[in-house]
Design an enzyme around this catalytic site. Structure first.
Site, PDB file in Angstrom:
ATOM      1  N   GLY A 203       0.827  -1.213   0.000  1.00 52.69           N
ATOM      2  CA  GLY A 203       0.000   0.000   0.000  1.00 52.69           C
ATOM      3  C   GLY A 203       0.851   1.248   0.000  1.00 52.69           C
ATOM      4  O   GLY A 203       2.065   1.190   0.178  1.00 52.69           O
ATOM      5  N   PRO A 204       0.223   2.407  -0.185  1.00 52.16           N
ATOM      6  CA  PRO A 204       0.958   3.669  -0.246  1.00 52.16           C
ATOM      7  C   PRO A 204       1.635   3.989   1.091  1.00 52.16           C
ATOM      8  O   PRO A 204       1.282   3.409   2.124  1.00 52.16           O
ATOM      9  CB  PRO A 204      -0.137   4.709  -0.560  1.00 52.16           C
ATOM     10  CG  PRO A 204      -1.320   3.922  -1.007  1.00 52.16           C
ATOM     11  CD  PRO A 204      -1.220   2.583  -0.360  1.00 52.16           C
TER      12      PRO A 204
ATOM     13  N   GLY B  58       2.542   5.634   4.624  1.00 51.12           N
ATOM     14  CA  GLY B  58       1.764   6.255   5.692  1.00 51.12           C
ATOM     15  C   GLY B  58       0.424   5.624   5.973  1.00 51.12           C
ATOM     16  O   GLY B  58      -0.390   6.191   6.696  1.00 51.12           O
ATOM     17  N   THR B  59       0.178   4.414   5.435  1.00 55.14           N
ATOM     18  CA  THR B  59      -1.128   3.777   5.645  1.00 55.14           C
ATOM     19  C   THR B  59      -1.102   2.785   6.814  1.00 55.14           C
ATOM     20  O   THR B  59      -2.065   2.062   7.030  1.00 55.14           O
ATOM     21  CB  THR B  59      -1.596   3.068   4.364  1.00 55.14           C
ATOM     22  OG1 THR B  59      -0.523   2.290   3.838  1.00 55.14           O
ATOM     23  CG2 THR B  59      -2.050   4.064   3.317  1.00 55.14           C
ATOM     24  N   GLY B  60       0.011   2.700   7.544  1.00 55.89           N
ATOM     25  CA  GLY B  60       0.048   1.888   8.767  1.00 55.89           C
ATOM     26  C   GLY B  60       0.522   0.469   8.587  1.00 55.89           C
ATOM     27  O   GLY B  60       0.220  -0.390   9.414  1.00 55.89           O
ATOM     28  N   LYS B  61       1.284   0.189   7.515  1.00 59.41           N
ATOM     29  CA  LYS B  61       1.743  -1.189   7.280  1.00 59.41           C
ATOM     30  C   LYS B  61       2.707  -1.650   8.373  1.00 59.41           C
ATOM     31  O   LYS B  61       2.590  -2.743   8.905  1.00 59.41           O
ATOM     32  CB  LYS B  61       2.424  -1.276   5.905  1.00 59.41           C
ATOM     33  CG  LYS B  61       1.530  -0.894   4.739  1.00 59.41           C
ATOM     34  CD  LYS B  61       2.225  -1.066   3.408  1.00 59.41           C
ATOM     35  CE  LYS B  61       3.414  -0.157   3.218  1.00 59.41           C
ATOM     36  NZ  LYS B  61       3.072   1.291   3.231  1.00 59.41           N
ATOM     37  N   THR B  62       3.685  -0.793   8.686  1.00 57.31           N
ATOM     38  CA  THR B  62       4.686  -1.159   9.698  1.00 57.31           C
ATOM     39  C   THR B  62       4.058  -1.227  11.086  1.00 57.31           C
ATOM     40  O   THR B  62       4.332  -2.149  11.862  1.00 57.31           O
ATOM     41  CB  THR B  62       5.842  -0.130   9.685  1.00 57.31           C
ATOM     42  OG1 THR B  62       6.391  -0.076   8.361  1.00 57.31           O
ATOM     43  CG2 THR B  62       6.924  -0.510  10.664  1.00 57.31           C
TER      44      THR B  62
ATOM     45  N   SER C  55      -5.116   3.062 -17.991  1.00 57.84           N
ATOM     46  CA  SER C  55      -6.502   3.274 -17.569  1.00 57.84           C
ATOM     47  C   SER C  55      -7.122   4.538 -18.173  1.00 57.84           C
ATOM     48  O   SER C  55      -8.183   4.955 -17.738  1.00 57.84           O
ATOM     49  CB  SER C  55      -6.576   3.330 -16.038  1.00 57.84           C
ATOM     50  OG  SER C  55      -5.860   4.441 -15.557  1.00 57.84           O
TER      51      SER C  55
ATOM     52  N   LYS D  60      -9.477   5.821  -6.977  1.00 58.20           N
ATOM     53  CA  LYS D  60     -10.068   6.599  -8.080  1.00 58.20           C
ATOM     54  C   LYS D  60     -11.484   7.053  -7.730  1.00 58.20           C
ATOM     55  O   LYS D  60     -11.875   8.187  -8.004  1.00 58.20           O
ATOM     56  CB  LYS D  60     -10.073   5.762  -9.363  1.00 58.20           C
ATOM     57  CG  LYS D  60      -8.675   5.521  -9.934  1.00 58.20           C
ATOM     58  CD  LYS D  60      -8.712   4.621 -11.155  1.00 58.20           C
ATOM     59  CE  LYS D  60      -7.309   4.397 -11.706  1.00 58.20           C
ATOM     60  NZ  LYS D  60      -7.296   3.525 -12.895  1.00 58.20           N
TER      61      LYS D  60
END
Length: 770
Positions: free
Chosen positions: A354-355, A357-361, A677, A720
């Site tokens: 994911g992008p 800052g989305t909380g993966k870590t 797209s 999108k």
């Protein structure tokens, strides 16, 4: 004494004194000195040399010079580089400086020759002086080996006391001030006294120096002796089996008994300890062997921690730490349920994509807390050396285990949660392919016998819970991607960001900046404004920074005593963060020809972009601008081919494409744009410009086009759709094959949006054209 006064060119010497009978050379660089030498060479080659008192003085006056100098004969003049002249002279007679007749262009001195009259000393007195000087010099020569045997023989053979004294002073290694004293001694008695003082002083200095050297030598000899004795003691202890290394080996053996490991592992470590015993303590191999044994003993071979099996506790921890991310939480709870049922279960290898800052870590940290697992984070960004993963071979200097083995050593158990951060950013160079080294780590079939080059004994990684993070799945090598289970962590909606800010970020930043809960309050309207106007991102990293900025300004106001509580509202937000940085490119109000709104995915979330097309009389040229990538250029070519194939249906004249130019432009030309797209968007804009039909301003679309007008599916649908909603779009055209993806998008995003699923260009045009 009789005085004879003469006028003669003079040179002031720096740092040297020339004595009668002395042959010496020196360099002159001052212009006055060079001219004085030239003047002397034009005459009888006689020159007066006098020493200046201060070596650094470049323009000495008469008071800056000693008053006794030497009348010398110039033997040789050599011109050197950089305007320097080297002169060879022989000292002849003492002379007293009376004054300068001229100072420019050279020193012309008036001097009085000092010639000692026949001194009335008896033969016995002169012989006594001669023998005293010879004997004293012998004492000096005995202490100073540099004096030389040949010169000592010359001193012994000389029978004239006057000549002997001049000879010795010329060869003594003393400062020019001492030689000047001798030059100023005119009578033989005065010279005798100066010379004897010099010789006796030199004898004392050399004696003191020798005493110091002897003391230092004794100390060095003593240290050397002690060193040899210690080495002998070590050898004796080794012979008696009382060596210090034995105690280290004993400690290792004691530690070996305590570790939990298989029999073959213990045997291997025991063998290394036995080998360590036989290595000498001074050997460089001893330190290497000690480090290796310590590493083996610290690895958690069969030591495991007990997992928390409480599903409710795990769900609570995950919900407390993170808002949203339902798929990730669900997958973790499934894993725990399987683990509880099977008592072991295969540890999955999960990759959160994911992008930024989305909380993966942070979710990996929360999972470790929920399961009561040890947490180890390994950053792979920029790692290029394969040895970082597999370890260095022990034959290399400075060898050490790889990051995986070191992570296990740090965790202290064989079943930690190991986070492989930024796995899409590993790179390769001549030192090996890092991503290939990770294949063995992340393959459930192989990692039970993972071999680190340094450790050499196979390590069991099958119980490690691996979680990897990546910004883009496209950048992960295909074989590596095949071994992991992908879970997408998509962009947050505005509502999700609001919840995250209220429930986590504000509280965290208030504590971080030293404030109390009741000292700062931020209204919901202000939070919404921060999210919309001051950040543009998929995650919440910039949002947290902006909240931190508000907290810092509030902390300053409170500390300075101006306020006891700070309230941030929509009205005063500008005082804390300045003017708004971002505005959404809102949907147009009027329907226009040749302008269509497309939907795009970026690394920081979704965005909308207008595609503009103009048709002009020309030669059938097709122009694309706006810094488009190859994929978008090909989509445009496919679109124009489709339009030409259906030109009769739209009553487009056959000669139209030969007599007109088509120009496609996507604004923000400085920003590179690419992706599969925008095909239907460009085709719609071109057809609108060609047929002069208006396109609805409240419609946006995404999808790829084929030559026959079919619409192909796309990715990044959530981002999108969110971008379309933020831009005030009412209707979006989405490929029919993406209908299943739309089911997973939260209702708060889809509310207020009319979603039209399209299969062909006819469906798109029916919706888009007015």
């Amino acid at each position: 004494m009789r005085d004879i006064s003469i006028t003669i060119p003079a040179v002031a010497l720096r740092g040297m004194t020339i004595l009668p009978g002395m042959v010496a050379h020196f360099d002159v660089s001052r212009e006055r000195s060079i001219k004085a030498v030239e003047e002397a060479m034009m005459g009888e080659q006689n020159i007066f040399l006098v020493t200046q008192r201060d070596v650094e003085d470049d323009d000495p006056q008469i008071d800056d010079l000693y008053h006794i100098g030497i009348l010398a004969k110039i033997k040789q003049v050599i011109k050197m580089q950089h305007g320097i002249v080297r002169i060879l002279v022989e000292g002849e007679k003492r002379a007293e400086l009376l004054g300068f007749v001229e100072s420019k262009p050279f020193l012309l001195a008036e001097v009085s020759l000092l010639e000692a009259e026949d001194e009335e000393y008896s033969t016995e007195v002169k012989e006594g002086m001669l023998r005293a000087v010879q004997e004293t010099y012998r004492r000096y020569a005995a202490l100073n080996p540099k004096a030389g045997k040949e010169f000592l023989h010359q001193v012994s053979e000389t029978k004239d006391a006057d000549k002997l004294m001049d000879l010795i002073v010329n060869n003594l290694p003393v400062y020019y001030e001492e030689k000047q004293k001798y030059l100023e001694a005119v009578t033989i008695e005065e010279r005798y006294e100066v010379l004897m003082e010099l010789l006796l002083s030199e004898i004392n200095i050399i004696s003191i120096k020798k005493d110091f050297q002897e003391k230092v030598k004794q100390r060095v000899d003593k240290n050397q002796k002690e060193y040899l004795l210690r080495e002998q003691m070590k050898v004796i202890r080794e012979e008696l089996g009382e060596d210090n290394t034995e105690s280290d080996a004993d400690q290792f053996l004691q530690a070996l008994k305590k570790i939990k490991a298989k029999k073959d592992v213990k045997e291997k470590i025991k063998k290394e300890i036995d080998r360590f015993k036989n290595i000498g303590t001074n050997s460089s191999e001893s330190a290497v062997a000690r480090g290796y044994i310590e590493t083996l003993l610290e690895l958690p071979w069969d030591k495991a921690s007990k997992d928390n099996k409480d599903l409710k506790n795990a769900a609570k921890v995950l919900d407390d730490d993170h808002y949203g991310l339902e798929k990730v939480k669900e997958r973790m709870l499934e894993f725990l349920a399987v683990r509880n049922l099977t008592s072991k279960g295969e540890s999955p290898i999960i990759c959160l994509v994911g992008p930024p800052g989305t909380g993966k870590t942070s979710i990996a940290r929360s999972v470790a807390r929920a399961l009561d697992k040890e947490y180890v984070r390994i950053c792979l960004g920029g790692v290029r050396d394969e040895a970082e993963i597999r370890g260095h071979r022990r034959t290399y200097v400075g060898a050490m285990p790889g990051r995986i083995a070191t992570g296990l050593r740090t965790a202290g158990v064989k079943n930690p949660l190991m986070l492989l951060d930024e796995i899409d950013k590993v790179s390769s160079d001549y030192k090996g392919d890092t991503s290939s080294a990770l294949l063995e780590v992340l393959d459930a079939e192989q990692n039970s016998r993972f071999r680190d080059h340094y450790v050499e004994i196979p390590i069991d990684l099958s119980e490690v819970l691996f979680i990897a993070t990546a910004n883009s799945a496209q950048d992960i090598p295909r074989p590596l991607l095949d071994r992991m289970e992908l879970i997408e962590v998509s962009s947050y909606t505005e509502n999700e960001k609001m919840h995250i800010a209220k429930e986590h970020l504000v509280r965290k930043q208030i504590k971080k900046n030293g404030l109390k809960k009741d000292q700062l309050s931020i209204s919901e309207e202000a939070l919404s404004m921060v999210i919309r106007g001051y950040t543009r991102e998929a995650g919440v990293r910039s949002l947290e920074r902006k909240l931190g900025e508000i907290c810092r300004k509030a902390a300053r106001e409170i500390y300075e005593g101006n306020k006891k509580k700070v309230t941030v509202t929509k009205k005063n937000l500008e005082q804390f963060l300045g003017k708004e940085k971002y505005t959404f490119d809102m949907a147009g109000k009027t329907d226009e020809i040749g302008i269509v709104r497309g939907l795009a995915w970026t690394s920081v979330g979704g965005d909308t972009l207008e595609i503009e097309v103009n048709v002009m009389p020309g030669k059938g040229e097709f122009k694309l601008t706006g810094q488009l990538g190859d994929v978008m250029k090909e989509s445009a070519q496919a679109g124009i081919s489709y339009i030409r194939s259906v030109s009769e249906k739209f009553d487009i004249p056959k000669e139209f494409f030969k007599e007109n130019d088509i120009h496609i432009h996507i604004p923000e030309g400085a920003v590179p744009k690419d992706g599969p797209s925008a095909g239907i968007t460009m085709a719609t804009a071109m057809l609108s410009a060609i047929t002069k039909k208006k396109v609805r301003a409240d419609v946006a679309m995404t999808g790829e086009i084929t030559l026959r007008g079919r619409v192909l599916p796309i990715g990044g649908l959530k981002e999108k759709t969110l971008a379309a909603k933020n831009a005030g779009i009412k209707t979006i055209c989405v490929p029919k094959k993406n209908e299943k993806d739309m089911d997973e998008i939260p209702g708060e995003i889809k509310n207020g949006l009319k979603i039209v699923y399209v299969e062909t260009m006819e469906d798109v045009l029916d919706t888009a054209f007015v």
